[in-house]
Design a protein around this motif. Structure first.
Motif, PDB file in Angstrom:
ATOM      1  N   GLN A   1     -13.309  -1.325  -2.085  1.00 31.76           N
ATOM      2  CA  GLN A   1     -12.638  -1.151  -0.803  1.00 31.76           C
ATOM      3  C   GLN A   1     -13.100  -2.187   0.227  1.00 31.76           C
ATOM      4  OE1 GLN A   1      -9.966   0.865  -0.214  1.00 31.76           O
ATOM      5  NE2 GLN A   1      -9.856  -0.281   1.691  1.00 31.76           N
ATOM      6  N   GLN A   2     -14.376  -2.560   0.201  1.00 36.46           N
ATOM      7  CA  GLN A   2     -14.863  -3.579   1.139  1.00 36.46           C
ATOM      8  C   GLN A   2     -14.178  -4.920   0.887  1.00 36.46           C
ATOM      9  OE1 GLN A   2     -19.130  -3.225   0.475  1.00 36.46           O
ATOM     10  NE2 GLN A   2     -19.343  -2.460   2.578  1.00 36.46           N
ATOM     11  N   LEU A   3     -13.923  -5.242  -0.381  1.00 40.82           N
ATOM     12  CA  LEU A   3     -13.211  -6.474  -0.709  1.00 40.82           C
ATOM     13  C   LEU A   3     -11.766  -6.388  -0.225  1.00 40.82           C
ATOM     14  CD1 LEU A   3     -13.038  -9.226  -2.072  1.00 40.82           C
ATOM     15  CD2 LEU A   3     -12.537  -8.039  -4.217  1.00 40.82           C
ATOM     16  N   LEU A   4     -11.116  -5.256  -0.471  1.00 43.11           N
ATOM     17  CA  LEU A   4      -9.743  -5.075  -0.007  1.00 43.11           C
ATOM     18  C   LEU A   4      -9.634  -5.189   1.514  1.00 43.11           C
ATOM     19  CD1 LEU A   4      -8.441  -2.205  -2.298  1.00 43.11           C
ATOM     20  CD2 LEU A   4      -7.595  -4.556  -2.200  1.00 43.11           C
TER      21      LEU A   4
ATOM     22  N   ILE B   1     -11.249  -7.158   3.446  1.00 42.48           N
ATOM     23  CA  ILE B   1     -11.353  -8.525   3.957  1.00 42.48           C
ATOM     24  C   ILE B   1     -10.315  -9.467   3.344  1.00 42.48           C
ATOM     25  CG2 ILE B   1     -13.774  -8.341   4.567  1.00 42.48           C
ATOM     26  CD1 ILE B   1     -14.421  -9.916   1.996  1.00 42.48           C
ATOM     27  N   LEU B   2      -9.681  -9.075   2.238  1.00 41.79           N
ATOM     28  CA  LEU B   2      -8.662  -9.940   1.635  1.00 41.79           C
ATOM     29  C   LEU B   2      -7.438 -10.015   2.535  1.00 41.79           C
ATOM     30  CD1 LEU B   2      -8.687  -8.968  -2.152  1.00 41.79           C
ATOM     31  CD2 LEU B   2      -9.592 -11.030  -1.082  1.00 41.79           C
ATOM     32  N   ALA B   3      -6.853 -11.201   2.610  1.00 38.97           N
ATOM     33  CA  ALA B   3      -5.651 -11.399   3.425  1.00 38.97           C
ATOM     34  C   ALA B   3      -4.719 -12.360   2.705  1.00 38.97           C
ATOM     35  CB  ALA B   3      -6.018 -11.942   4.798  1.00 38.97           C
TER      36      ALA B   3
ATOM     37  N   HIS C   1      -1.660 -14.565   7.498  1.00 41.46           N
ATOM     38  CA  HIS C   1      -2.953 -13.984   7.124  1.00 41.46           C
ATOM     39  C   HIS C   1      -3.000 -12.462   7.276  1.00 41.46           C
ATOM     40  CE1 HIS C   1      -4.445 -18.019   6.774  1.00 41.46           C
ATOM     41  NE2 HIS C   1      -4.141 -18.273   8.032  1.00 41.46           N
ATOM     42  N   ALA C   2      -1.922 -11.803   6.910  1.00 39.86           N
ATOM     43  CA  ALA C   2      -1.844 -10.351   7.040  1.00 39.86           C
ATOM     44  C   ALA C   2      -2.653  -9.663   5.935  1.00 39.86           C
ATOM     45  CB  ALA C   2      -0.384  -9.906   6.972  1.00 39.86           C
ATOM     46  N   PRO C   3      -3.053  -8.420   6.162  1.00 37.70           N
ATOM     47  CA  PRO C   3      -3.776  -7.666   5.136  1.00 37.70           C
ATOM     48  C   PRO C   3      -2.913  -7.455   3.882  1.00 37.70           C
ATOM     49  CG  PRO C   3      -3.858  -6.547   7.264  1.00 37.70           C
ATOM     50  CD  PRO C   3      -2.884  -7.662   7.397  1.00 37.70           C
ATOM     51  N   LEU C   4      -3.597  -7.180   2.777  1.00 36.71           N
ATOM     52  CA  LEU C   4      -2.936  -6.913   1.507  1.00 36.71           C
ATOM     53  C   LEU C   4      -3.103  -5.442   1.150  1.00 36.71           C
ATOM     54  CD1 LEU C   4      -4.300 -10.016  -0.385  1.00 36.71           C
ATOM     55  CD2 LEU C   4      -1.993  -9.735   0.504  1.00 36.71           C
TER      56      LEU C   4
END
Length: 72
Positions: A7-10, A12-14, A20-23
């Motif tokens: 979840q921490q990786l998710l 910060i991923l964009a 540069h929106a969230p995924l």
């Protein structure tokens, strides 16, 4: 099979596009799909062997799936 990423990786991923929106995991039609979908542009990035492939050249662009007015 659903994507299983930390979840921490998710968080910060964009999307690598200009917005540069969230995924989010999966697609609106298939939340179990092995892709990450941009919440802004809708591009779908494959997840291969648990590794997100965040390359614009590898992304599926959902707008390419829609017929254009000229094509009709």
């Amino acid at each position: 099979m659903a994507v299983t990423l930390d979840q921490q990786l998710l968080d910060i991923l964009a999307c690598p596009s200009e917005d540069h929106a969230p995924l989010r995991v999966g697609t609106p039609d298939d939340p179990e799909a092995d892709v990450l979908t941009c919440t802004e542009c809708g591009r779908r990035y494959p997840v291969t062997d648990g590794i997100p492939v965040l390359l614009l050249d590898e992304a599926e662009d959902p707008s390419a799936d829609r017929p254009t007015a000229a094509a009709q």
